[in-house]
Design a protein around this motif. Sequence first.
Motif, PDB file in Angstrom:
ATOM      1  N   ALA A  19       0.856  -1.195   0.000  1.00 13.59           N
ATOM      2  CA  ALA A  19       0.000   0.000   0.000  1.00 13.59           C
ATOM      3  C   ALA A  19       0.888   1.239   0.000  1.00 13.59           C
ATOM      4  O   ALA A  19       0.927   2.024   0.952  1.00 13.59           O
ATOM      5  CB  ALA A  19      -0.936  -0.008   1.190  1.00 13.59           C
ATOM      6  N   SER A  20       1.628   1.399  -1.069  1.00 13.83           N
ATOM      7  CA  SER A  20       2.534   2.530  -1.250  1.00 13.83           C
ATOM      8  C   SER A  20       2.462   2.948  -2.708  1.00 13.83           C
ATOM      9  O   SER A  20       1.734   2.347  -3.502  1.00 13.83           O
ATOM     10  CB  SER A  20       3.966   2.146  -0.859  1.00 13.83           C
ATOM     11  OG  SER A  20       4.463   1.125  -1.712  1.00 13.83           O
ATOM     12  N   ALA A  21       3.218   3.975  -3.055  1.00 15.29           N
ATOM     13  CA  ALA A  21       3.177   4.494  -4.419  1.00 15.29           C
ATOM     14  C   ALA A  21       4.139   3.747  -5.325  1.00 15.29           C
ATOM     15  O   ALA A  21       5.263   3.422  -4.931  1.00 15.29           O
ATOM     16  CB  ALA A  21       3.502   5.986  -4.423  1.00 15.29           C
ATOM     17  N   GLY A  22       3.702   3.491  -6.549  1.00 14.73           N
ATOM     18  CA  GLY A  22       4.534   2.895  -7.579  1.00 14.73           C
ATOM     19  C   GLY A  22       4.518   3.767  -8.822  1.00 14.73           C
ATOM     20  O   GLY A  22       3.736   4.721  -8.923  1.00 14.73           O
ATOM     21  N   ILE A  23       5.383   3.439  -9.768  1.00 14.74           N
ATOM     22  CA  ILE A  23       5.434   4.162 -11.044  1.00 14.74           C
ATOM     23  C   ILE A  23       5.434   3.160 -12.192  1.00 14.74           C
ATOM     24  O   ILE A  23       5.777   1.993 -12.008  1.00 14.74           O
ATOM     25  CB  ILE A  23       6.663   5.087 -11.148  1.00 14.74           C
ATOM     26  CG1 ILE A  23       7.971   4.274 -11.077  1.00 14.74           C
ATOM     27  CG2 ILE A  23       6.628   6.163 -10.066  1.00 14.74           C
ATOM     28  CD1 ILE A  23       9.227   5.106 -11.329  1.00 14.74           C
ATOM     29  N   GLY A  24       5.055   3.644 -13.371  1.00 17.09           N
ATOM     30  CA  GLY A  24       5.063   2.793 -14.544  1.00 17.09           C
ATOM     31  C   GLY A  24       6.472   2.621 -15.092  1.00 17.09           C
ATOM     32  O   GLY A  24       7.276   3.553 -15.072  1.00 17.09           O
ATOM     33  N   LEU A  25       6.766   1.431 -15.572  1.00 19.95           N
ATOM     34  CA  LEU A  25       8.058   1.141 -16.190  1.00 19.95           C
ATOM     35  C   LEU A  25       7.972   1.509 -17.667  1.00 19.95           C
ATOM     36  O   LEU A  25       7.202   0.910 -18.409  1.00 19.95           O
ATOM     37  CB  LEU A  25       8.404  -0.335 -16.016  1.00 19.95           C
ATOM     38  CG  LEU A  25       9.713  -0.810 -16.643  1.00 19.95           C
ATOM     39  CD1 LEU A  25      10.904  -0.067 -16.057  1.00 19.95           C
ATOM     40  CD2 LEU A  25       9.875  -2.322 -16.464  1.00 19.95           C
ATOM     41  N   ARG A  26       8.773   2.486 -18.097  1.00 18.77           N
ATOM     42  CA  ARG A  26       8.758   2.954 -19.477  1.00 18.77           C
ATOM     43  C   ARG A  26      10.145   2.814 -20.092  1.00 18.77           C
ATOM     44  O   ARG A  26      11.165   3.009 -19.424  1.00 18.77           O
ATOM     45  CB  ARG A  26       8.313   4.417 -19.540  1.00 18.77           C
ATOM     46  CG  ARG A  26       6.921   4.657 -18.943  1.00 18.77           C
ATOM     47  CD  ARG A  26       5.831   3.992 -19.767  1.00 18.77           C
ATOM     48  NE  ARG A  26       4.506   4.197 -19.184  1.00 18.77           N
ATOM     49  CZ  ARG A  26       3.882   3.303 -18.430  1.00 18.77           C
ATOM     50  NH1 ARG A  26       4.466   2.138 -18.160  1.00 18.77           N
ATOM     51  NH2 ARG A  26       2.678   3.552 -17.948  1.00 18.77           N
ATOM     52  N   ALA A  27      10.186   2.520 -21.388  1.00 18.87           N
ATOM     53  CA  ALA A  27      11.458   2.267 -22.072  1.00 18.87           C
ATOM     54  C   ALA A  27      12.415   3.451 -21.946  1.00 18.87           C
ATOM     55  O   ALA A  27      13.631   3.268 -21.846  1.00 18.87           O
ATOM     56  CB  ALA A  27      11.205   1.951 -23.544  1.00 18.87           C
ATOM     57  N   GLU A  28      11.880   4.675 -21.931  1.00 24.56           N
ATOM     58  CA  GLU A  28      12.729   5.858 -21.829  1.00 24.56           C
ATOM     59  C   GLU A  28      13.505   5.914 -20.522  1.00 24.56           C
ATOM     60  O   GLU A  28      14.520   6.616 -20.424  1.00 24.56           O
ATOM     61  CB  GLU A  28      11.882   7.129 -21.976  1.00 24.56           C
ATOM     62  CG  GLU A  28      11.300   7.332 -23.358  1.00 24.56           C
ATOM     63  CD  GLU A  28       9.987   6.617 -23.578  1.00 24.56           C
ATOM     64  OE1 GLU A  28       9.287   6.978 -24.539  1.00 24.56           O
ATOM     65  OE2 GLU A  28       9.652   5.682 -22.809  1.00 24.56           O
ATOM     66  N   HIS A  29      13.041   5.179 -19.522  1.00 24.93           N
ATOM     67  CA  HIS A  29      13.694   5.207 -18.211  1.00 24.93           C
ATOM     68  C   HIS A  29      14.444   3.913 -17.895  1.00 24.93           C
ATOM     69  O   HIS A  29      14.958   3.762 -16.784  1.00 24.93           O
ATOM     70  CB  HIS A  29      12.645   5.444 -17.113  1.00 24.93           C
ATOM     71  CG  HIS A  29      11.984   6.780 -17.210  1.00 24.93           C
ATOM     72  ND1 HIS A  29      10.655   6.977 -16.891  1.00 24.93           N
ATOM     73  CD2 HIS A  29      12.456   8.000 -17.600  1.00 24.93           C
ATOM     74  CE1 HIS A  29      10.339   8.242 -17.064  1.00 24.93           C
ATOM     75  NE2 HIS A  29      11.407   8.889 -17.496  1.00 24.93           N
ATOM     76  N   TYR A  30      14.496   2.971 -18.857  1.00 25.47           N
ATOM     77  CA  TYR A  30      15.141   1.682 -18.582  1.00 25.47           C
ATOM     78  C   TYR A  30      16.546   1.859 -18.017  1.00 25.47           C
ATOM     79  O   TYR A  30      16.903   1.252 -17.001  1.00 25.47           O
ATOM     80  CB  TYR A  30      15.238   0.849 -19.863  1.00 25.47           C
ATOM     81  CG  TYR A  30      13.993   0.104 -20.284  1.00 25.47           C
ATOM     82  CD1 TYR A  30      12.867   0.034 -19.475  1.00 25.47           C
ATOM     83  CD2 TYR A  30      13.952  -0.552 -21.518  1.00 25.47           C
ATOM     84  CE1 TYR A  30      11.739  -0.647 -19.877  1.00 25.47           C
ATOM     85  CE2 TYR A  30      12.828  -1.253 -21.928  1.00 25.47           C
ATOM     86  CZ  TYR A  30      11.716  -1.298 -21.111  1.00 25.47           C
ATOM     87  OH  TYR A  30      10.609  -1.987 -21.519  1.00 25.47           O
ATOM     88  N   HIS A  31      17.362   2.651 -18.700  1.00 31.38           N
ATOM     89  CA  HIS A  31      18.770   2.753 -18.308  1.00 31.38           C
ATOM     90  C   HIS A  31      18.898   3.338 -16.908  1.00 31.38           C
ATOM     91  O   HIS A  31      19.628   2.783 -16.059  1.00 31.38           O
ATOM     92  CB  HIS A  31      19.536   3.616 -19.307  1.00 31.38           C
ATOM     93  CG  HIS A  31      20.987   3.788 -18.961  1.00 31.38           C
ATOM     94  ND1 HIS A  31      21.923   2.793 -19.158  1.00 31.38           N
ATOM     95  CD2 HIS A  31      21.657   4.825 -18.398  1.00 31.38           C
ATOM     96  CE1 HIS A  31      23.102   3.218 -18.737  1.00 31.38           C
ATOM     97  NE2 HIS A  31      22.970   4.440 -18.282  1.00 31.38           N
ATOM     98  N   GLU A  32      18.199   4.431 -16.641  1.00 33.29           N
ATOM     99  CA  GLU A  32      18.332   5.078 -15.333  1.00 33.29           C
ATOM    100  C   GLU A  32      17.791   4.201 -14.212  1.00 33.29           C
ATOM    101  O   GLU A  32      18.388   4.120 -13.128  1.00 33.29           O
ATOM    102  CB  GLU A  32      17.610   6.423 -15.343  1.00 33.29           C
ATOM    103  CG  GLU A  32      17.869   7.244 -14.089  1.00 33.29           C
ATOM    104  CD  GLU A  32      17.276   8.637 -14.166  1.00 33.29           C
ATOM    105  OE1 GLU A  32      17.451   9.398 -13.195  1.00 33.29           O
ATOM    106  OE2 GLU A  32      16.640   8.967 -15.196  1.00 33.29           O
ATOM    107  N   VAL A  33      16.676   3.532 -14.470  1.00 28.89           N
ATOM    108  CA  VAL A  33      16.114   2.638 -13.453  1.00 28.89           C
ATOM    109  C   VAL A  33      17.074   1.482 -13.163  1.00 28.89           C
ATOM    110  O   VAL A  33      17.310   1.108 -12.007  1.00 28.89           O
ATOM    111  CB  VAL A  33      14.736   2.123 -13.908  1.00 28.89           C
ATOM    112  CG1 VAL A  33      14.291   0.929 -13.065  1.00 28.89           C
ATOM    113  CG2 VAL A  33      13.699   3.238 -13.830  1.00 28.89           C
TER     114      VAL A  33
END
Length: 294
Positions: A19-33
Amino acid sequence: MAVVLPAPCLQRAQGTIPASAGIGLRAEHYHEVAETRPTVGWFEAHSENYFGGGGTPLRVLESLRADYPVSLHGVGMSLGSVDPLDERHLTRLKALIMRIEPGLVSEHLSWGSYGGCFHNDLLPLPYTEEALDHFVGRLTRVQEFLGQRLLIENPSSYLEFAHSSLPEWEFLAEATRRSGAGILLDLNNLYVSCRNHRWDTHEYLRGLAGGPIEELHLAGHSQRPMEHGDLLIDTHDGPVCREVWALYVEALTAFGPKPTLIEWDARLPPLAELLVEARTADRHLEARSHALAG
């Protein structure tokens, strides 16, 4: 730039979505994530983006799944259609579920295909008893095939069927009750639809009281001037607006803390901006948890 993945962990993170906040996984952020492993509760992945047997997207998702809970969110099942259920689609989704072991799997209260032709949109259903029986029957068969309980998301809509006999919230509540599915309540969609159709947001939330709400979505929308007033469009291309944050507080008061996704799909900001939105959601979740504990 190539995505460099860390060495795989020996043990996966717990699959339950917190029960916390999440974010969507997007290709533009693959490297940084992959490089930074940000402090966030969980990730959501769009199921259809990972139906291939390999490649960078699936490697990134599997690597993150070692460290974070993951939910799978689909857009292509066309549950409300009168076309036959797409067995190829369902088989691919089942394989992905077995591979990733997501904490939640969700789809939409919508349809997107007719006569084998697929539309690039999530189209609304007529809210009638006949449509309800049809939707429940298909949803039940899908859950049985997948061996997986689904969450069903309320749509954003811009037109209504004149012969609808049920409010959207009653249709959604009854569909999930009959099928045993859960509800993914998208508060931006709720706000957009209520503004467009002049529904009452408070009545909508009251209509879901006691329902199986297991996840919340927050997103941005845009506004288009029309002859008879502004039309809100669910574009997911900006920050959560003040009115949707207020609706989020109301939903947390009504339903308690729930896993909450910051959904941003177009004109993507830097990852840091997404994380700021997630931290805002976390502050609201913590405030509600403290109120309940006190």
